[in-house]
Motif scaffolding. Structure first.
Motif, mmCIF file in Angstrom:
data_model
loop_
_atom_site.group_PDB
_atom_site.id
_atom_site.type_symbol
_atom_site.label_atom_id
_atom_site.label_comp_id
_atom_site.label_asym_id
_atom_site.label_seq_id
_atom_site.Cartn_x
_atom_site.Cartn_y
_atom_site.Cartn_z
ATOM 1 N N LEU A 1 0.844 -1.193 0.000
ATOM 2 C CA LEU A 1 0.000 0.000 0.000
ATOM 3 C C LEU A 1 0.878 1.241 0.000
ATOM 4 C CD1 LEU A 1 -2.688 1.475 0.177
ATOM 5 C CD2 LEU A 1 -2.691 1.025 2.646
ATOM 6 N N GLY A 2 1.934 1.231 0.788
ATOM 7 C CA GLY A 2 2.884 2.350 0.793
ATOM 8 C C GLY A 2 3.506 2.573 -0.571
ATOM 9 N N ARG A 3 3.893 1.484 -1.225
ATOM 10 C CA ARG A 3 4.486 1.601 -2.570
ATOM 11 C C ARG A 3 3.499 2.210 -3.562
ATOM 12 N NH1 ARG A 3 6.842 -4.380 -2.399
ATOM 13 N NH2 ARG A 3 8.840 -3.946 -1.424
ATOM 14 N N LEU A 4 2.264 1.721 -3.528
ATOM 15 C CA LEU A 4 1.245 2.239 -4.436
ATOM 16 C C LEU A 4 1.006 3.723 -4.176
ATOM 17 C CD1 LEU A 4 -0.912 1.885 -6.605
ATOM 18 C CD2 LEU A 4 -2.453 1.039 -4.820
ATOM 19 N N LEU A 5 0.868 4.085 -2.918
ATOM 20 C CA LEU A 5 0.646 5.492 -2.578
ATOM 21 C C LEU A 5 1.848 6.347 -2.970
ATOM 22 C CD1 LEU A 5 -1.082 4.871 0.839
ATOM 23 C CD2 LEU A 5 -2.144 5.980 -1.151
ATOM 24 N N GLU A 6 3.039 5.818 -2.781
ATOM 25 C CA GLU A 6 4.245 6.551 -3.184
ATOM 26 C C GLU A 6 4.248 6.772 -4.692
ATOM 27 O OE1 GLU A 6 9.123 6.285 -2.819
ATOM 28 O OE2 GLU A 6 7.889 4.807 -1.761
ATOM 29 N N ASP A 7 3.910 5.729 -5.452
ATOM 30 C CA ASP A 7 3.839 5.858 -6.912
ATOM 31 C C ASP A 7 2.830 6.913 -7.331
ATOM 32 O OD1 ASP A 7 5.741 3.882 -7.294
ATOM 33 O OD2 ASP A 7 4.283 2.319 -7.809
ATOM 34 N N LEU A 8 1.774 7.074 -6.530
ATOM 35 C CA LEU A 8 0.726 8.046 -6.848
ATOM 36 C C LEU A 8 1.026 9.434 -6.283
ATOM 37 C CD1 LEU A 8 -2.353 5.741 -6.290
ATOM 38 C CD2 LEU A 8 -1.459 6.562 -8.480
ATOM 39 N N GLY A 9 2.178 9.575 -5.634
ATOM 40 C CA GLY A 9 2.582 10.878 -5.114
ATOM 41 C C GLY A 9 2.049 11.202 -3.732
ATOM 42 N N GLU A 10 1.425 10.233 -3.073
ATOM 43 C CA GLU A 10 0.876 10.426 -1.728
ATOM 44 C C GLU A 10 1.949 10.046 -0.705
ATOM 45 O OE1 GLU A 10 -2.051 11.761 -1.135
ATOM 46 O OE2 GLU A 10 -2.646 11.832 -3.236
ATOM 47 N N LEU A 11 2.999 10.869 -0.634
ATOM 48 C CA LEU A 11 4.188 10.506 0.131
ATOM 49 C C LEU A 11 3.955 10.462 1.635
ATOM 50 C CD1 LEU A 11 6.913 12.455 -1.877
ATOM 51 C CD2 LEU A 11 6.004 10.147 -2.257
ATOM 52 N N ASP A 12 3.155 11.378 2.169
ATOM 53 C CA ASP A 12 2.921 11.375 3.614
ATOM 54 C C ASP A 12 2.203 10.105 4.060
ATOM 55 O OD1 ASP A 12 4.168 13.828 3.901
ATOM 56 O OD2 ASP A 12 2.292 14.967 3.855
ATOM 57 N N GLU A 13 1.174 9.704 3.314
ATOM 58 C CA GLU A 13 0.466 8.482 3.688
ATOM 59 C C GLU A 13 1.332 7.254 3.437
ATOM 60 O OE1 GLU A 13 -3.694 6.001 3.284
ATOM 61 O OE2 GLU A 13 -3.491 7.848 2.123
ATOM 62 N N ALA A 14 2.116 7.274 2.357
ATOM 63 C CA ALA A 14 3.040 6.161 2.101
ATOM 64 C C ALA A 14 3.990 6.000 3.285
ATOM 65 C CB ALA A 14 3.823 6.405 0.809
ATOM 66 N N GLU A 15 4.510 7.114 3.776
ATOM 67 C CA GLU A 15 5.416 7.069 4.922
ATOM 68 C C GLU A 15 4.728 6.470 6.147
ATOM 69 O OE1 GLU A 15 8.080 9.951 7.826
ATOM 70 O OE2 GLU A 15 7.138 10.822 6.039
ATOM 71 N N THR A 16 3.484 6.854 6.375
ATOM 72 C CA THR A 16 2.735 6.317 7.512
ATOM 73 C C THR A 16 2.653 4.796 7.446
ATOM 74 O OG1 THR A 16 1.422 8.322 7.727
ATOM 75 C CG2 THR A 16 0.475 6.302 8.660
ATOM 76 N N TRP A 17 2.333 4.246 6.266
ATOM 77 C CA TRP A 17 2.207 2.787 6.132
ATOM 78 C C TRP A 17 3.564 2.106 6.228
ATOM 79 C CZ3 TRP A 17 -2.046 0.666 7.344
ATOM 80 C CH2 TRP A 17 -3.251 1.335 7.128
ATOM 81 N N TYR A 18 4.609 2.723 5.656
ATOM 82 C CA TYR A 18 5.949 2.151 5.800
ATOM 83 C C TYR A 18 6.352 2.100 7.278
ATOM 84 C CZ TYR A 18 6.875 2.733 0.736
ATOM 85 O OH TYR A 18 6.855 2.667 -0.638
#
Length: 159
Positions: free
Chosen positions: A112-129
């Motif tokens: 989920l973090g990877r997908l969000l990162e790919d979509l530019g949602e870096l803050d949420e990606a960081e939260t899941w990581y």
């Protein structure tokens, strides 16, 4: 997004919707599909699925994992501008992944973090990581470190 990618994502998404319809018939995913940008609708669906124990459902996890495999395979196209149909399907997928990840499955949290990162949602990606890293997942720690390097925030990668 290529026609092949659209078809693969659509097929995986329909499989996931089939599992939901069969096992959680009263869960209304249409509310998120109608307004994919509505955080209130996403949170309502997340809450409902978590309350029903969907996070422990192996078949649902399998359907979610299939979507992740498809999206990961076509990830360069995932961040491209998409039409309305593809955007709301992707929004629904992300909402379902959030619900599945709420059960603290580090594999799903990392993807989920990877997908969000790919979509530019870096803050949420960081939260899941960070959540996955807290379980000891080394991929999450590595992805968190890479994300911080991209942002120029070396040294902030601790979970």
């Amino acid at each position: 997004m290529t026609d092949t990618a659209k078809a693969a994502v659509a097929d995986a998404y329909q499989e996931l919707k089939g599992v939901l319809a069969r096992k959680y018939a009263h869960v209304d995913i249409a509310m998120v599909e109608a307004e994919p940008g509505s955080l209130a609708r996403q949170e309502a669906l997340d809450t409902e699925l978590v309350e029903l124990g969907a996070g422990d459902d192996g078949e649902l996890h399998g359907a979610v994992e299939q979507i992740l495999r498809v999206v990961r395979h076509y990830s360069p196209q995932a961040a491209e501008p998409m039409g309305v149909q593809e955007r709301f399907n992707l929004g629904s997928i992300i909402t379902l992944l959030r619900a599945a990840a709420a059960d603290d499955n580090p594999w799903i949290m990392v993807d989920l973090g990877r997908l969000l990162e790919d979509l530019g949602e870096l803050d949420e990606a960081e939260t899941w990581y960070r959540r996955a890293a807290a379980t000891g997942d080394t991929d999450a720690v590595n992805n968190l470190e890479i994300l911080h390097r991209k942002r120029g925030e070396i040294g902030d990668a601790e979970p």
